[in-house]
Design an enzyme around this catalytic site. Structure first.
Site, PDB file in Angstrom:
ATOM      1  N   VAL A  14      17.744  49.138  34.520  1.00 45.13           N
ATOM      2  CA  VAL A  14      17.042  47.706  35.116  1.00 45.13           C
ATOM      3  C   VAL A  14      17.935  46.632  34.623  1.00 45.13           C
ATOM      4  O   VAL A  14      18.520  45.663  35.292  1.00 45.13           O
ATOM      5  CB  VAL A  14      15.625  47.567  35.153  1.00 45.13           C
ATOM      6  CG1 VAL A  14      15.313  46.323  35.755  1.00 45.13           C
ATOM      7  CG2 VAL A  14      14.945  48.650  35.880  1.00 45.13           C
ATOM      8  N   LYS A  45      20.413  47.404  21.657  1.00 48.49           N
ATOM      9  CA  LYS A  45      20.749  48.435  20.526  1.00 48.49           C
ATOM     10  C   LYS A  45      21.828  49.130  20.544  1.00 48.49           C
ATOM     11  O   LYS A  45      22.464  49.126  19.829  1.00 48.49           O
ATOM     12  CB  LYS A  45      19.603  49.566  20.187  1.00 48.49           C
ATOM     13  CG  LYS A  45      18.380  48.941  19.257  1.00 48.49           C
ATOM     14  CD  LYS A  45      17.653  50.142  18.982  1.00 48.49           C
ATOM     15  CE  LYS A  45      16.929  50.941  20.071  1.00 48.49           C
ATOM     16  NZ  LYS A  45      15.830  51.523  19.945  1.00 48.49           N
ATOM     17  N   LYS A 205      -0.153  48.800  37.819  1.00 52.77           N
ATOM     18  CA  LYS A 205       0.343  48.033  38.881  1.00 52.77           C
ATOM     19  C   LYS A 205      -0.858  47.532  39.946  1.00 52.77           C
ATOM     20  O   LYS A 205      -0.982  46.529  40.323  1.00 52.77           O
ATOM     21  CB  LYS A 205       1.236  48.874  39.836  1.00 52.77           C
ATOM     22  CG  LYS A 205       2.723  49.034  39.351  1.00 52.77           C
ATOM     23  CD  LYS A 205       3.322  50.118  39.926  1.00 52.77           C
ATOM     24  CE  LYS A 205       4.626  50.428  39.205  1.00 52.77           C
ATOM     25  NZ  LYS A 205       5.345  51.556  39.996  1.00 52.77           N
TER      26      LYS A 205
HETATM   27  N1  HSE Z   1       8.004  55.127  37.530  1.00 50.23           N
HETATM   28  C1  HSE Z   1       7.899  54.188  38.473  1.00 50.23           C
HETATM   29  C2  HSE Z   1       7.794  55.154  39.852  1.00 50.23           C
HETATM   30  C3  HSE Z   1       8.760  53.073  38.585  1.00 50.23           C
HETATM   31  O1  HSE Z   1       7.939  56.495  39.761  1.00 50.23           O
HETATM   32  O2  HSE Z   1       7.449  54.398  40.819  1.00 50.23           O
HETATM   33  C4  HSE Z   1       8.563  51.942  37.762  1.00 50.23           C
HETATM   34  O3  HSE Z   1       7.287  51.479  37.825  1.00 50.23           O
END
Ligand code: HSE
Length: 426
Positions: A14, A45, A205
């Site tokens: 990202v 890093k 979320k």
């Molecule tokens: N790992 C998450 C997904 C993406 O599969 O939707 C980032 O939240």
């Protein structure tokens, strides 16, 4: 023209996408947005990764202190993930008065109140569009597009990894393990897939989204969570025959009885718009009391989709001097006055393995009737060695009644086992 200097913490997938959008579209943003955005420094890093992306040597910082003391940095983008170093860095950035843009749902779901308090104190912005549903602009929709509405419900496919796995199980008849392996091979699922497959990612979320939707703090502890590891491909196949598609849904409802928030595998009718959201795509369906239904669809992860959400926050932050914060009491423990519904009402799909002989079906129906659970559909689906599989779809009823019914059924000699129990949503 407004100007803003950006620092990027973390140059993984990202971070790389964000760097690419910011650098390649600088002229475009000047023309279309009237802002000149420059990447002033990065903190990563793996210095080789920064070089590969084309970051100039003098823009590779050695420490967070170097980043937050840089007077050219106005906005700090955090794309490290997790709640360890990311929390320390975000806190330091806010304490230095920098505006923060983050894609970190876990950090935000767990520490939003204290981060927000720090941001307010320093008159800094705190933006998190990329934390939920990647490139799909759901946060801005809730904050700026739906104010005229009381939001009645939010339902979404908010995890792409599990959606990929369930789509593969449905379309190819793969087992959960086979589909997971393929998701890992393609890079959708992590080597340790727990956060996705056990529903933690969706829970983070949903806690953020339902807080914004219902204007009350919904803590992750308030969200009921069930992942997809126990999903049997047979149930997906039987559901399909009966006109249903299985999805891991995040569901939030704000009703007179209280708020209910849950993440679990759910059958939706094939004509429900969420049923056709396949592979790693995400979608969120909202019902507002004025607008009615709306649905947003798109990519919930990936370098450029998530980078798109981050850069849209960066542009917003660069164009505004006043930031908004939560309109609700944003406490770590939530608001004690908020009532939560625990005994969810829903329809159920129930698969039983039973003795195939006269009178069994009526005995089973009797258990449902005694517990006041009304049956809507019954199907006998297979016969083998004197055993039959019966699928029962109920009308809406409380979870506690279903539990009592299942407990009683398990105790009958004629019932070999309850093989599947899946909630359904219209
Ligand atoms: N790992 C998450 C997904 C993406 O599969 O939707 C980032 O939240």
């Amino acid at each position: 023209m407004k100007r803003a200097g950006v620092a990027i913490l973390g140059l993984g997938v990202v971070g790389g996408g964000t760097y690419q959008i910011l650098t390649e579209k600088r002229e475009y943003f000047k023309k279309t947005q009237g802002v000149d955005l420059t990447v002033e420094c990065v903190l990563e890093k793996n210095v080789e990764r920064a070089r590969e992306l084309g970051v100039e040597e003098d823009k590779i910082a050695n420490s967070i202190e170097e980043v937050v003391s840089n007077p050219n940095v106005d906005i700090v983008v955090e794309v490290i993930g997790g709640t360890g170093v990311a929390k320390t860095f975000v806190t330091k950035a806010l304490m230095s008065g920098k505006t923060v843009v983050t894609s970190n749902k876990e950090l935000f779901a767990k520490h939003w109140p204290e981060l927000e308090a720090q941001a307010k104190k320093m008159h800094a912005g705190l933006f998190f569009e990329a934390s939920c549903v990647g490139g799909v602009p759901i946060i801005r929709t809730l904050q700026e597009g739906m104010q005229a509405n009381k939001i009645l419900s939010i339902k979404g496919i908010i995890n792409g990894t599990t959606n990929y796995i369930l789509t593969k199980m449905a379309n190819e008849g793969s087992s959960y393990e086979e589909a997971l392996k393929e998701a890992q091979r393609l890079g959708y699922a992590e080597f340790n897939p727990t956060a996705d497959v056990e529903g933690f990612d969706a829970t983070y979320k949903l806690s953020i989204l339902s807080s914004l939707a219902f204007n009350k703090k919904i803590c992750i502890e308030n969200v009921y969570r069930e992942g997809i590891t126990g999903v049997d491909k047979e149930d997906i196949a039987y559901g399909k025959e009966m006109g249903y598609t299985l999805k891991l849904l995040g569901i939030g409802k704000d009703t007179e009885k209280g708020v209910e928030v849950r993440v679990h595998p759910t059958f939706v009718k094939n004509d429900n718009p969420l049923a056709s959201v396949n592979d790693s795509f995400n979608a969120v369906h909202l019902v507002g009391d004025a607008v009615g239904e709306i649905m947003l669809y798109g990519r919930g992860a990936g370098a450029l989709p998530t980078g798109s959400a981050i850069v849209s926050d960066v542009i917003f932050a660069a164009k505004h001097d006043q930031y908004f914060y939560a309109n609700f009491k944003n406490n770590q423990q939530g608001n004690k006055e908020t009532k939560f519904v625990k005994d969810f009402v829903s329809k159920y799909y129930i698969r039983l393995s039973v003795m195939d002989k006269a009178g069994v079906l009526s005995k089973i129906a009797g258990v449902f009737s005694k517990n006041n659970v009304s049956i809507s559909e019954v199907k006998q689906v297979s016969y083998e060695d004197g055993k039959a599989q019966i699928i029962i779809i109920t009308h809406e009823c409380g979870e506690s009644l279903v539990k009592k019914t299942l407990d009683k059924l398990q105790s009958l000699d004629e019932v070999y086992g309850v093989k599947g129990t899946i909630r359904m949503e219209d």
